[in-house]
Structure formats: structure tokens, C-alpha cells
Enzyme design. Structure first.
Site, PDB file in Angstrom:
ATOM      1  N   ASN A  48      -3.464  -2.494   5.092  1.00 38.24           N
ATOM      2  CA  ASN A  48      -2.517  -1.707   5.891  1.00 38.24           C
ATOM      3  C   ASN A  48      -2.450  -2.219   7.328  1.00 38.24           C
ATOM      4  O   ASN A  48      -3.452  -2.637   7.916  1.00 38.24           O
ATOM      5  CB  ASN A  48      -2.816  -0.216   5.823  1.00 38.24           C
ATOM      6  CG  ASN A  48      -4.227   0.179   6.187  1.00 38.24           C
ATOM      7  OD1 ASN A  48      -5.162  -0.587   6.002  1.00 38.24           O
ATOM      8  ND2 ASN A  48      -4.392   1.375   6.701  1.00 38.24           N
ATOM      9  N   GLU A  61      -0.423  -1.791  -0.130  1.00 41.12           N
ATOM     10  CA  GLU A  61       0.299  -2.206  -1.341  1.00 41.12           C
ATOM     11  C   GLU A  61       1.621  -2.875  -0.979  1.00 41.12           C
ATOM     12  O   GLU A  61       2.031  -3.867  -1.594  1.00 41.12           O
ATOM     13  CB  GLU A  61       0.582  -0.987  -2.239  1.00 41.12           C
ATOM     14  CG  GLU A  61      -0.654  -0.223  -2.682  1.00 41.12           C
ATOM     15  CD  GLU A  61      -1.030   0.911  -1.730  1.00 41.12           C
ATOM     16  OE1 GLU A  61      -0.996   0.715  -0.503  1.00 41.12           O
ATOM     17  OE2 GLU A  61      -1.373   1.992  -2.236  1.00 41.12           O
TER      18      GLU A  61
END
Ligand code: THU
Length: 144
Positions: A48, A61
Site C-alpha cells: 500500500n 492489491e
């Protein structure tokens, strides 16, 4: 020693853990790592990336999918591992709604339904992407 699949799942989770070490998350202090495994055995990771404008944070992701697609990958997504902070009793981390949609795009391009390994302190929850995002909107709807 475990089965081949279990061993490669462990390797994928390790890759996600390693990716989380690069997390840029000074605002949430919540480091996340994601690892994507493809049909040819290759692994692409992401972590992130937050921003001083908080709402612009990119999830692990999404970063992993962007890296893979930026490298020209357009399918073959077999498995995804997601790892967050693993303190005592932490429940398995599941991809946020936006990430489910982002993962779905790459999966749909290759016609796969990847298994998502959601890592918690005491268990790894294994769910199909289609279970996380039923009735997904995808390229097919646009005739793409
Ligand atoms: N985050 C991820 O990277 N993936 C998820 O699946 C859930 C949330 C990030 C976004 C933000 O940087 C931090 O975790 C706290 O929400």
C-alpha cells in the site's frame, strides 16, 4: 513436508509479507502486502502507498495489479495472497471492495477465478474471487 500446492501457497504468503516491508503507510501505520501468482509460476507483489491527501491511498492489491498489467500481463491469475499487520487475534484481511473489482479485471481477461489467501493471525482464509465479488461487472459487459 506439505503438498506442492500448500508449499507454493506458503511461498506466495511469504512474498506478500516481504512486500509489506516496503509499505508507505505513515498515516495509517497499517502495512499491507499482496502477491499475485500466475499460471507460469511468476509472482508479482505490491504494497500500500498512502498520500498526504489521505483519500488517495493505493491498496497493496491494486498496486500489484498495476505492476503486473504495466509489465504486459493480461491473464493467468491463479492466486492472490494478502497480508496485513499480524498482531494477536487479527482476523484474516480481506481485499477492500475497490481491490476486488481491480483484481476481477485481470482475472476476467484470462478467464480465471483466482483463490484469494486472506492471512490472519490464526488462520488463512481461502476464498475464490467470485465469492468475494459475486455477479461482478467486467469487460464482458462492455463487449471488450
Ligand atoms: N489496505 C490495503 O492495502 N489493502 C486492503 O485490502 C485493505 C486496506 C490499505 C489501505 C490503507 O493504506 C491502509 O490499508 C489502511 O486502510
Amino acid at each position: 513436508m506439505g503438498s506442492g500446492a500448500a508449499m507454493s501457497d506458503d511461498a506466495l504468503i511469504s512474498a506478500a509479507r516481504e512486500a509489506a516491508l516496503q509499505s508507505y503507510s505513515p498515516y495509517s501505520n497499517y502495512a499491507v502486502g499482496a502477491a499475485l501468482r500466475f499460471a507460469d509460476g511468476s509472482i508479482v507483489t505490491g504494497t500500500n502507498v498512502e498520500n498526504a491527501s489521505y483519500g488517495l491511498a493505493l491498496c497493496a492489491e491494486t498496486v500489484a495489479v498495476a505492476k503486473a498489467m504495466g509489465d504486459g500481463i493480461r491473464g493467468g491469475l491463479q492466486a492472490v495472497a494478502v497480508v496485513g499487520p499480524e498482531g494477536q487475534g487479527t482476523p484474516p484481511i480481506t481485499p477492500c471492495g475497490r481491490c476486488r473489482q481491480v483484481l476481477n479485471e485481470l482475472a476476467a481477461l484470462g478467464g480465471t477465478d483466482p483463490i484469494v489467501l486472506c492471512v490472519g493471525a490464526d488462520e488463512v482464509r481461502r476464498v475464490l474471487l467470485s465469492e468475494l465479488l459475486p455477479h461482478a461487472f467486467g469487460p464482458d459487459h462492455l463487449g471488450a
